[in-house]
Design a protein around this motif. Structure first.
Motif, mmCIF file in Angstrom:
data_model
loop_
_atom_site.group_PDB
_atom_site.id
_atom_site.type_symbol
_atom_site.label_atom_id
_atom_site.label_comp_id
_atom_site.label_asym_id
_atom_site.label_seq_id
_atom_site.Cartn_x
_atom_site.Cartn_y
_atom_site.Cartn_z
ATOM 1 N N ASP A 12 0.892 -1.408 -0.085
ATOM 2 C CA ASP A 12 0.202 -0.357 -0.093
ATOM 3 C C ASP A 12 0.426 1.145 -0.330
ATOM 4 O OD1 ASP A 12 0.671 -1.009 2.765
ATOM 5 O OD2 ASP A 12 -1.061 0.431 3.378
ATOM 6 N N GLU A 13 1.744 1.424 1.059
ATOM 7 C CA GLU A 13 2.839 2.407 0.800
ATOM 8 C C GLU A 13 3.506 2.723 -0.259
ATOM 9 O OE1 GLU A 13 3.142 4.819 3.280
ATOM 10 O OE2 GLU A 13 1.438 3.983 4.498
ATOM 11 N N LEU A 14 4.276 1.142 -1.509
ATOM 12 C CA LEU A 14 4.756 1.714 -2.285
ATOM 13 C C LEU A 14 3.715 2.179 -3.323
ATOM 14 C CD1 LEU A 14 7.203 -0.016 -4.184
ATOM 15 C CD2 LEU A 14 5.331 -1.695 -4.733
ATOM 16 N N LEU A 15 2.277 1.490 -3.459
ATOM 17 C CA LEU A 15 1.868 2.530 -4.337
ATOM 18 C C LEU A 15 1.776 4.212 -4.362
ATOM 19 C CD1 LEU A 15 -1.544 -0.261 -4.680
ATOM 20 C CD2 LEU A 15 0.282 -0.140 -6.336
ATOM 21 N N ARG A 16 1.585 4.273 -2.556
ATOM 22 C CA ARG A 16 1.633 5.735 -2.429
ATOM 23 C C ARG A 16 3.097 6.732 -3.375
ATOM 24 N NH1 ARG A 16 -0.704 7.242 3.142
ATOM 25 N NH2 ARG A 16 0.962 7.556 3.758
ATOM 26 N N ASP A 17 3.920 5.587 -2.475
ATOM 27 C CA ASP A 17 5.015 6.925 -3.548
ATOM 28 C C ASP A 17 5.001 6.415 -4.610
ATOM 29 O OD1 ASP A 17 5.719 6.978 -0.759
ATOM 30 O OD2 ASP A 17 7.968 6.125 -0.863
ATOM 31 N N VAL A 18 4.926 5.435 -5.492
ATOM 32 C CA VAL A 18 4.612 5.557 -7.287
ATOM 33 C C VAL A 18 3.897 6.259 -7.574
ATOM 34 C CG1 VAL A 18 3.977 3.600 -8.970
ATOM 35 C CG2 VAL A 18 5.822 2.962 -7.087
ATOM 36 N N ALA A 19 2.527 6.934 -7.050
ATOM 37 C CA ALA A 19 1.760 7.671 -7.392
ATOM 38 C C ALA A 19 2.200 8.933 -7.487
ATOM 39 C CB ALA A 19 0.363 7.733 -6.264
ATOM 40 N N GLU A 20 3.281 9.381 -6.592
ATOM 41 C CA GLU A 20 3.636 10.246 -7.035
ATOM 42 C C GLU A 20 5.121 10.964 -7.969
ATOM 43 O OE1 GLU A 20 7.486 13.054 -3.416
ATOM 44 O OE2 GLU A 20 6.462 10.809 -3.755
ATOM 45 N N PHE A 21 5.401 9.492 -9.035
ATOM 46 C CA PHE A 21 6.225 10.099 -9.982
ATOM 47 C C PHE A 21 6.326 9.149 -11.066
ATOM 48 C CE2 PHE A 21 8.354 6.686 -6.897
ATOM 49 C CZ PHE A 21 8.589 5.098 -8.398
ATOM 50 N N ALA A 22 4.339 8.582 -10.630
ATOM 51 C CA ALA A 22 4.611 7.311 -11.766
ATOM 52 C C ALA A 22 3.931 7.904 -12.880
ATOM 53 C CB ALA A 22 2.906 6.774 -11.527
ATOM 54 N N ASN A 23 4.500 9.250 -13.806
ATOM 55 C CA ASN A 23 3.864 9.946 -14.572
ATOM 56 C C ASN A 23 4.857 11.048 -15.029
ATOM 57 O OD1 ASN A 23 3.599 12.426 -12.741
ATOM 58 N ND2 ASN A 23 1.046 12.840 -13.842
ATOM 59 N N LYS A 24 6.102 10.857 -14.570
ATOM 60 C CA LYS A 24 7.516 11.456 -14.606
ATOM 61 C C LYS A 24 8.303 11.707 -15.374
ATOM 62 C CE LYS A 24 5.760 15.005 -10.935
ATOM 63 N NZ LYS A 24 4.855 15.942 -11.280
ATOM 64 N N GLY A 25 7.498 10.547 -16.447
ATOM 65 C CA GLY A 25 8.747 9.866 -17.406
ATOM 66 C C GLY A 25 9.836 8.855 -16.493
ATOM 67 N N LEU A 26 9.743 8.882 -15.656
ATOM 68 C CA LEU A 26 11.103 7.267 -15.991
ATOM 69 C C LEU A 26 10.786 6.078 -16.439
ATOM 70 C CD1 LEU A 26 11.566 7.082 -11.568
ATOM 71 C CD2 LEU A 26 12.903 8.438 -13.170
ATOM 72 N N ALA A 27 12.195 5.491 -16.660
ATOM 73 C CA ALA A 27 11.954 4.482 -18.207
ATOM 74 C C ALA A 27 11.515 3.324 -16.868
ATOM 75 C CB ALA A 27 13.990 4.019 -17.926
ATOM 76 N N GLY A 28 11.865 2.966 -15.241
ATOM 77 C CA GLY A 28 11.014 2.187 -14.706
ATOM 78 C C GLY A 28 11.003 2.111 -13.054
ATOM 79 N N ILE A 29 10.683 1.406 -12.719
ATOM 80 C CA ILE A 29 11.182 0.481 -11.707
ATOM 81 C C ILE A 29 11.784 -1.147 -11.351
ATOM 82 C CG2 ILE A 29 10.266 2.722 -10.665
ATOM 83 C CD1 ILE A 29 7.730 -0.397 -9.884
ATOM 84 N N ILE A 30 12.376 -1.159 -10.360
ATOM 85 C CA ILE A 30 12.284 -1.993 -10.149
ATOM 86 C C ILE A 30 12.594 -2.704 -8.798
ATOM 87 C CG2 ILE A 30 15.392 -1.863 -9.967
ATOM 88 C CD1 ILE A 30 16.157 -4.674 -11.174
#
Ligand code: PBG
Length: 316
Positions: free
Chosen positions: A47-65
């Motif tokens: 749940d916390e992971l999803l919160r953090d990802v929401a912050e940058f999900a549309n900022k153009g990173l290549a991805g997460i691992i």
């Protein structure tokens, strides 16, 4: 003399599009556990992971691992292959909420074994290569079934890329790419990560399968083998002290090359900056742009989120 002219003559750019953000996902809900040796990095429940990802999900990173921190560990790392495993659950939720985000998974046993080694051990405590490879292939398939976009084996067993490729193909994941930790050295700079992943080996070290920092020809041979076995992206790790390997691979092979700025590289910048000895933004930028200059198409870095959120915006 001017910023405009320097910009005009700049050869290498650092953009979020080049960066992959490593994240540590653990069991539970509402968990956000700081990692003392890696300021700004956390063990996060899904749940916390999803919160953090929401912050940058549309900022153009290549991805997460993703790296998994399971509650239960055993001799053979079986919790790493469970359908309800922590990485598998995180991937499913991430792909549901952020279908566009590229989600990669780290494939290795060390986070899931009670002894912290990257493989299954024999009675004498040595890693059994082939038994381990079988388990890794199983793990990769379980990540694929959960919806991972890329699987990234970091174990350094022999022949594991080929085994993972066949297992994925057999299960119908013929288009799923493999990013291989191909040129991975037995490095002192993984220290803080092992705190974060709770994966310090209980005895011995990883010298039997990770590379000797003194060797470059052997690194090239590892890269050739992984490519021949079907790797789609080749990685060099750590990055800072191995930029010669990044350049060598970039010149030698046509596939995308990745470099991993590992935990120790990150923590050293953080620690020196906290003392007021160096400027964090400039040091972070300089280290990352040098990896790009050496030929890395992709950089895995704990600074990826800061770059995406505009916290590292230094321009020469
Ligand atoms: C092994 C793995 C390690 C890292 C990524 N995958 C540690 C190791 O080989 O001991 C290190 C990453 C880092 O230091 O940031 N699964």
């Amino acid at each position: 003399m001017t910023a405009g002219l320097r910009r005009l003559a700049t050869e290498t750019v650092l953009s979020p599009a080049n960066l992959i953000y490593p994240m540590f996902v653990c069991e539970g809900t509402g968990v956000r556990r700081a990692i003392a040796s890696m300021p700004g990095v956390f063990n996060l429940s899904v749940d916390e992971l999803l919160r953090d990802v929401a912050e940058f999900a549309n900022k153009g990173l290549a991805g997460i691992i993703l790296f998994g921190i399971p509650d239960t560990k055993d001799e053979t790392g079986s919790s790493g292959c469970a359908e309800s495993g922590v990485v598998q659950r995180a991937v499913r939720e991430l792909k549901r909420e952020f279908p566009e985000l590229v989600v990669m998974t780290d494939v290795c046993l060390c986070e899931y074994t009670s002894h912290g080694h990257c493989g299954i051990l024999d009675a004498g405590g040595s890693i059994l290569n082939d038994e381990t490879v079988e388990r890794l292939a199983q793990m990769a398939v379980s990540h694929a079934e959960a919806g991972a976009d890329v699987v990234a084996p970091s174990d350094m067993m022999d022949m594991r890329v080929g085994a993972i490729r066949s297992a994925l193909d057999m299960e119908g994941f013929v288009n799923l790419p493999i990013m291989s930790y191909a040129v991975k050295y037995a490095s002192a700079f993984y220290g803080p990560f092992r705190d974060a992943a709770q994966s310090t080996p209980s005895h011995g070290d990883r010298k039997s399968h990770q590379l000797n920092p003194a060797n470059w020809r052997e690194g090239l041979r590892e890269a050739e083998a992984d490519l021949a076995e079907g790797a789609d992206i080749l990685m060099v790790k750590p990055a800072s002290h191995y930029l010669d390997m990044v350049r060598l691979l970039r010149d030698e092979f046509d596939v995308p090359i990745a470099a991993y700025q590992v935990s120790g590289e990150y923590s050293m910048i953080k620690a020196a900056a906290a003392q007021g000895w160096i400027d964090e933004e400039r040091a972070a930028w300089e280290s990352l742009v040098s990896m790009r200059r050496a030929g890395a198409d992709l950089v895995l870095t704990y600074y990826a989120r800061d770059v995406a959120l505009g916290r590292i915006k230094y321009r020469f």
